[in-house]
Design an enzyme around this catalytic site. Structure first.
Site, PDB file in Angstrom:
ATOM      1  N   GLU A 158       1.876   0.200   3.583  1.00 53.23           N
ATOM      2  CA  GLU A 158       0.952   0.689   2.408  1.00 53.23           C
ATOM      3  C   GLU A 158       0.767   2.254   2.575  1.00 53.23           C
ATOM      4  O   GLU A 158       0.119   2.686   3.596  1.00 53.23           O
ATOM      5  CB  GLU A 158       0.041  -0.130   2.166  1.00 53.23           C
ATOM      6  CG  GLU A 158      -0.203  -1.305   1.879  1.00 53.23           C
ATOM      7  CD  GLU A 158      -1.596  -2.102   1.692  1.00 53.23           C
ATOM      8  OE1 GLU A 158      -2.481  -1.454   1.241  1.00 53.23           O
ATOM      9  OE2 GLU A 158      -1.611  -3.244   1.989  1.00 53.23           O
ATOM     10  N   HIS A 192      -4.152 -11.866   3.622  1.00 55.86           N
ATOM     11  CA  HIS A 192      -4.416 -10.780   2.806  1.00 55.86           C
ATOM     12  C   HIS A 192      -5.634 -11.029   2.195  1.00 55.86           C
ATOM     13  O   HIS A 192      -5.834 -10.980   0.925  1.00 55.86           O
ATOM     14  CB  HIS A 192      -3.435 -10.076   1.868  1.00 55.86           C
ATOM     15  CG  HIS A 192      -3.352  -8.910   1.380  1.00 55.86           C
ATOM     16  ND1 HIS A 192      -2.289  -7.735   1.569  1.00 55.86           N
ATOM     17  CD2 HIS A 192      -4.638  -8.195   0.933  1.00 55.86           C
ATOM     18  CE1 HIS A 192      -2.800  -6.650   1.113  1.00 55.86           C
ATOM     19  NE2 HIS A 192      -4.285  -6.765   1.010  1.00 55.86           N
ATOM     20  N   ASP A 235      -8.807 -14.343 -11.791  1.00 56.02           N
ATOM     21  CA  ASP A 235      -8.083 -15.755 -12.321  1.00 56.02           C
ATOM     22  C   ASP A 235      -7.164 -15.794 -13.000  1.00 56.02           C
ATOM     23  O   ASP A 235      -5.943 -16.780 -12.710  1.00 56.02           O
ATOM     24  CB  ASP A 235      -9.410 -16.285 -13.397  1.00 56.02           C
ATOM     25  CG  ASP A 235     -10.671 -16.584 -12.682  1.00 56.02           C
ATOM     26  OD1 ASP A 235     -11.664 -17.102 -13.684  1.00 56.02           O
ATOM     27  OD2 ASP A 235     -10.737 -16.553 -11.605  1.00 56.02           O
ATOM     28  N   TYR A 295      -3.747   5.936   3.487  1.00 57.28           N
ATOM     29  CA  TYR A 295      -4.346   6.641   2.104  1.00 57.28           C
ATOM     30  C   TYR A 295      -4.692   7.974   2.187  1.00 57.28           C
ATOM     31  O   TYR A 295      -4.439   8.857   1.506  1.00 57.28           O
ATOM     32  CB  TYR A 295      -5.079   5.626   1.428  1.00 57.28           C
ATOM     33  CG  TYR A 295      -4.498   4.117   0.727  1.00 57.28           C
ATOM     34  CD1 TYR A 295      -4.210   3.206   1.802  1.00 57.28           C
ATOM     35  CD2 TYR A 295      -3.869   4.270  -0.267  1.00 57.28           C
ATOM     36  CE1 TYR A 295      -3.687   1.968   1.366  1.00 57.28           C
ATOM     37  CE2 TYR A 295      -3.310   3.195  -0.684  1.00 57.28           C
ATOM     38  CZ  TYR A 295      -3.187   1.887   0.325  1.00 57.28           C
ATOM     39  OH  TYR A 295      -2.733   0.785  -0.043  1.00 57.28           O
ATOM     40  N   ASN A 347      -3.458  -8.173   7.246  1.00 56.48           N
ATOM     41  CA  ASN A 347      -3.466  -7.169   6.300  1.00 56.48           C
ATOM     42  C   ASN A 347      -4.827  -6.348   6.755  1.00 56.48           C
ATOM     43  O   ASN A 347      -5.936  -6.848   6.344  1.00 56.48           O
ATOM     44  CB  ASN A 347      -3.262  -7.314   4.917  1.00 56.48           C
ATOM     45  CG  ASN A 347      -3.468  -6.011   4.239  1.00 56.48           C
ATOM     46  OD1 ASN A 347      -2.599  -5.048   4.389  1.00 56.48           O
ATOM     47  ND2 ASN A 347      -4.412  -5.744   3.528  1.00 56.48           N
ATOM     48  N   GLU A 348      -4.879  -5.266   7.365  1.00 52.06           N
ATOM     49  CA  GLU A 348      -5.989  -4.669   7.608  1.00 52.06           C
ATOM     50  C   GLU A 348      -7.088  -5.273   8.156  1.00 52.06           C
ATOM     51  O   GLU A 348      -8.272  -5.484   7.608  1.00 52.06           O
ATOM     52  CB  GLU A 348      -6.469  -3.781   6.269  1.00 52.06           C
ATOM     53  CG  GLU A 348      -5.357  -3.130   5.436  1.00 52.06           C
ATOM     54  CD  GLU A 348      -6.065  -2.260   4.503  1.00 52.06           C
ATOM     55  OE1 GLU A 348      -6.935  -2.507   3.899  1.00 52.06           O
ATOM     56  OE2 GLU A 348      -5.243  -1.343   4.073  1.00 52.06           O
ATOM     57  N   ARG A 393       6.949  -6.445  -0.120  1.00 50.76           N
ATOM     58  CA  ARG A 393       6.107  -7.170   0.710  1.00 50.76           C
ATOM     59  C   ARG A 393       5.168  -7.735  -0.041  1.00 50.76           C
ATOM     60  O   ARG A 393       4.656  -7.250  -0.990  1.00 50.76           O
ATOM     61  CB  ARG A 393       5.437  -5.927   1.333  1.00 50.76           C
ATOM     62  CG  ARG A 393       4.013  -6.411   2.234  1.00 50.76           C
ATOM     63  CD  ARG A 393       3.404  -5.354   3.304  1.00 50.76           C
ATOM     64  NE  ARG A 393       2.184  -5.943   3.737  1.00 50.76           N
ATOM     65  CZ  ARG A 393       1.052  -5.423   3.719  1.00 50.76           C
ATOM     66  NH1 ARG A 393       0.715  -4.389   3.041  1.00 50.76           N
ATOM     67  NH2 ARG A 393       0.073  -6.108   4.373  1.00 50.76           N
ATOM     68  N   ASN A 416      -1.231   0.755   7.397  1.00 46.94           N
ATOM     69  CA  ASN A 416      -1.663   1.383   5.950  1.00 46.94           C
ATOM     70  C   ASN A 416      -2.282   2.564   5.899  1.00 46.94           C
ATOM     71  O   ASN A 416      -3.273   2.630   6.746  1.00 46.94           O
ATOM     72  CB  ASN A 416      -2.585   0.117   5.446  1.00 46.94           C
ATOM     73  CG  ASN A 416      -1.430  -1.237   5.324  1.00 46.94           C
ATOM     74  OD1 ASN A 416      -0.564  -1.252   5.460  1.00 46.94           O
ATOM     75  ND2 ASN A 416      -2.471  -2.122   4.566  1.00 46.94           N
ATOM     76  N   GLN A 424      -4.345 -10.388  -5.626  1.00 44.30           N
ATOM     77  CA  GLN A 424      -4.530  -9.259  -6.601  1.00 44.30           C
ATOM     78  C   GLN A 424      -3.502  -9.565  -7.914  1.00 44.30           C
ATOM     79  O   GLN A 424      -3.702  -8.907  -8.856  1.00 44.30           O
ATOM     80  CB  GLN A 424      -4.127  -8.167  -5.849  1.00 44.30           C
ATOM     81  CG  GLN A 424      -5.088  -7.572  -4.615  1.00 44.30           C
ATOM     82  CD  GLN A 424      -4.693  -6.321  -4.128  1.00 44.30           C
ATOM     83  OE1 GLN A 424      -4.092  -6.334  -2.911  1.00 44.30           O
ATOM     84  NE2 GLN A 424      -5.497  -5.268  -4.521  1.00 44.30           N
TER      85      GLN A 424
HETATM   86  O1  LIG Z   1     -17.242   0.437  -0.633  1.00 42.19           O
HETATM   87  S1  LIG Z   1     -16.251  -0.108  -1.703  1.00 42.19           S
HETATM   88  O2  LIG Z   1     -15.746  -1.314  -1.635  1.00 42.19           O
HETATM   89  O3  LIG Z   1     -17.140   0.207  -3.124  1.00 42.19           O
HETATM   90  C1  LIG Z   1     -14.972   1.115  -1.808  1.00 42.19           C
HETATM   91  C2  LIG Z   1     -14.280   0.885  -0.810  1.00 42.19           C
HETATM   92  C3  LIG Z   1     -12.804   0.204  -1.116  1.00 42.19           C
HETATM   93  N1  LIG Z   1     -11.864   0.113  -0.072  1.00 42.19           N
HETATM   94  C4  LIG Z   1     -11.540   1.294   0.595  1.00 42.19           C
HETATM   95  C5  LIG Z   1     -10.287   0.994   1.738  1.00 42.19           C
HETATM   96  N2  LIG Z   1      -9.369   0.408   1.074  1.00 42.19           N
HETATM   97  C6  LIG Z   1      -8.390   0.344   2.427  1.00 42.19           C
HETATM   98  C7  LIG Z   1      -7.071   0.094   1.731  1.00 42.19           C
HETATM   99  O4  LIG Z   1      -7.043  -1.058   0.875  1.00 42.19           O
HETATM  100  C8  LIG Z   1      -5.652  -1.427   0.879  1.00 42.19           C
HETATM  101  O5  LIG Z   1      -5.240  -0.523  -0.084  1.00 42.19           O
HETATM  102  C9  LIG Z   1      -5.267  -0.999  -1.170  1.00 42.19           C
HETATM  103  C10 LIG Z   1      -6.059  -0.199  -2.284  1.00 42.19           C
HETATM  104  O6  LIG Z   1      -7.270  -0.041  -1.976  1.00 42.19           O
HETATM  105  C11 LIG Z   1      -5.662  -2.384  -1.821  1.00 42.19           C
HETATM  106  O7  LIG Z   1      -5.404  -2.689  -2.903  1.00 42.19           O
HETATM  107  C12 LIG Z   1      -4.860  -3.147  -0.730  1.00 42.19           C
HETATM  108  O8  LIG Z   1      -5.065  -4.743  -1.093  1.00 42.19           O
HETATM  109  C13 LIG Z   1      -5.452  -2.841   0.785  1.00 42.19           C
HETATM  110  O9  LIG Z   1      -4.572  -3.578   1.390  1.00 42.19           O
HETATM  111  C14 LIG Z   1      -9.790  -0.767   0.604  1.00 42.19           C
HETATM  112  C15 LIG Z   1     -10.853  -0.599  -0.523  1.00 42.19           C
END
Ligand SMILES: O=S(=O)(O)CCCN1CCN(CCO[C@@H]2O[C@H](CO)[C@@H](O)[C@H](O)[C@H]2O)CC1
Length: 491
Positions: A387, A130, A60, A320, A174-175, A85, A318, A27
């Site tokens: 997170e 990750h 990239d 949210y 991670n996750e 982290r 983690n 990222q």
């Molecule tokens: O179905 S779609 O793909 O169209 C939308 C779902 C997107 N997912 C939802 C769950 N999220 C978990 C948390 O993901 C975490 O949180 C951050 C924010 O997302 C990420 O940047 C981190 O890398 C990750 O560890 C990762 C993103």
């Protein structure tokens, strides 16, 4: 106003509580094919399927942290964090994916970063994996191939040996849910294998065994010399009944939390070990009805149940957001077979204030409920929040992010002081705006704003950076008016 969600009004963090911020290699680093790094599954996905990324961007260049990590470390020092982290890029360290060749530039880059952090007295908390698997290993099936247990252990062995004198806190994965369900089941993340209900469970079998082998490797070979810790970061969208008085919704919320969080936490953090029994039962029942000769998810045998149990020094969480359970049934979006169909519950995201991410609504009380549930489900484990954060479209006056941090941190204080939950530290996602996977740069989580249209990729502190700097300095939730949205204050 920075409202409180509990009767009491806690603002001070306990002595010894630590604060950090997090990023991940794909990222932020960029330099996707520089100095020996090989292609990983996110390079392959973004280059071959740019349509899968909301704004057509990729990693990239990203934040070009490969070249600008010294700026990043200055920002970390400004924020006053105790730890940083970040994750290691497997394909930068081992371009073939295997240990037959170490890329000297990859070793150099991470040693330079570690030295820069050491100079600022910032502890590294390093994630081995990750999501950015070397493409060469995905070509062999990736996490659906049990051979990955050895490949991951060999990779971890190189990292422990090369960096273990400077890194004392490791995270294996991670996750795991996002790795297995979204990448090997539901085509949402690289390598986007479309094997819903089958590939996701093959992945979890391999991933949990690989995690356990790395934990035992550290225990047997490195811990006595390096005195570090090894943990895993498990993510939760927390599920709650829409109507707490509805017994069926209450039961199904527990089922959903076992499928989401228990899938990976139960084998590691419970006395019993193995996958949650409700998960094994549901998948067996569905598999039979779908005409499979064997369950799509089979319980570990006794050897692996014992081998995986207890393989984490802390519980990394983690978190949210919270979604609601509205009843029994098969979600209309659920494929057959699939993890979602195996749960047998209907969910809605319609709760709490919106963010820039469709899946992420602001529900602070859900965090408190998740933390109390982890305390009782996993025998009161020591916990790090690895997170937590919220997205917007990129404003510098990010009052909503400050409100989110205030409200979620308040819930941590509530469960520490009122329920005795053993939370030891907190990590804000994320240091700076970066490549948000399928959302590209359209959803921004950073404490620093990154202007990706300026080749210098300047980082600008948002108001939330000032908030976090004060928080780490005082170890107390800031209440200053300057952090309160004037629009809200007028009302
Ligand atoms: O179905 S779609 O793909 O169209 C939308 C779902 C997107 N997912 C939802 C769950 N999220 C978990 C948390 O993901 C975490 O949180 C951050 C924010 O997302 C990420 O940047 C981190 O890398 C990750 O560890 C990762 C993103």
């Amino acid at each position: 106003a920075l409202s409180q969600t509990s009767s009491a009004h806690y603002t001070k963090f306990p002595e010894g509580f630590t604060f950090g911020v997090a990023t991940a290699a794909y990222q932020i680093e960029g330099a996707w094919n520089v100095s020996g790094k090989s292609e990983n599954v996110w390079d392959r996905l973004t280059h071959t399927r740019p349509d899968m990324i909301a704004d057509g961007t990729n990693g990239d260049i990203a934040c070009d942290s490969y070249n600008r990590y010294r700026e990043d470390v200055e920002e970390l020092a400004y924020l006053g964090v105790d730890f940083y982290r970040f994750s290691l890029s497997w394909a930068r360290i081992l371009p073939t994916g295997q240990v037959n060749y170490l890329n000297p530039d990859g070793i150099r880059y991470y040693n330079d970063l570690l030295e820069a952090l050491e100079a600022k007295n910032i502890e590294p908390l390093v994630t081995l994996f990750h999501w950015d698997l070397p493409q060469s290993l995905q070509d062999l099936g990736g996490w659906a191939n049990p051979k990955m247990i050895e490949y991951f252990r060999d990779y971890a062995d190189v990292c422990f040996r090369e960096f273990g004198d400077k890194i004392k806190s490791w995270i294996t994965f991670n996750e795991p849910y996002e790795i297995c369900e979204d990448a090997y089941g539901d085509e949402k993340k690289a390598p986007a294998v479309n094997s819903h209900g089958v590939g996701n469970y093959l992945c979890s079998d391999t991933l949990l065994k690989a995690h356990a082998e790395v934990y035992h490797l550290y225990n047997d070979t490195y811990r006595s010399k390096q005195n570090g810790k090894v943990m895993i970061s498990i993510n939760s969208i927390w599920y709650e009944p829409k109507d707490p008085e509805n017994a069926e919704q209450v039961t199904l919320a527990e089922v959903a939390n076992q499928f989401k969080f228990g899938w990976f936490a139960h084998p590691i953090f419970t006395e019993e070990g193995g996958y949650p029994s409700i998960m094994v039962e549901n998948v067996a029942r569905q598999s039979e009805a779908e005409g499979y000769p064997r369950p799509r998810l089979e319980q570990f045998d006794e050897y692996w149940i014992q081998r995986i149990k207890g393989t984490s020094d802390f519980l990394g969480i983690n978190h949210y957001t919270t979604h609601l359970i509205t009843g029994a049934g098969v979600d209309p979006v659920a494929k057959s077979p699939s993890w979602l169909k195996d749960i047998g519950a209907l969910t809605t995201m319609e709760v709490g204030e919106e963010s820039a991410s469709e899946w992420l609504r602001v529900v602070p009380t859900g965090f408190a409920n998740l933390l109390r549930w982890c305390k009782s489900s996993y025998n009161d484990p020591p916990i790090y929040i690895t997170e937590n954060g919220v997205s917007d479209r990129g404003t510098l006056q990010d009052y909503k992010r400050i409100q989110y941090f205030n409200d979620y941190l308040t819930e941590i204080l509530n469960v520490i002081y009122e329920d005795g939950v053993n939370v030891l530290g907190y990590t804000a996602w994320t240091l700076m705006d970066n490549f948000e996977w399928r959302a590209g740069f359209s959803e921004r989580f950073g404490l620093y704003y990154v202007d990706i249209n300026d080749p210098a990729l300047p980082r600008t502190p948002k108001l939330s950076a000032e908030y976090y700097r004060q928080l780490t300095n005082t170890r107390e939730l800031p209440q200053d008016d300057r952090f309160k949205d004037p629009a809200v204050r007028k009302q």
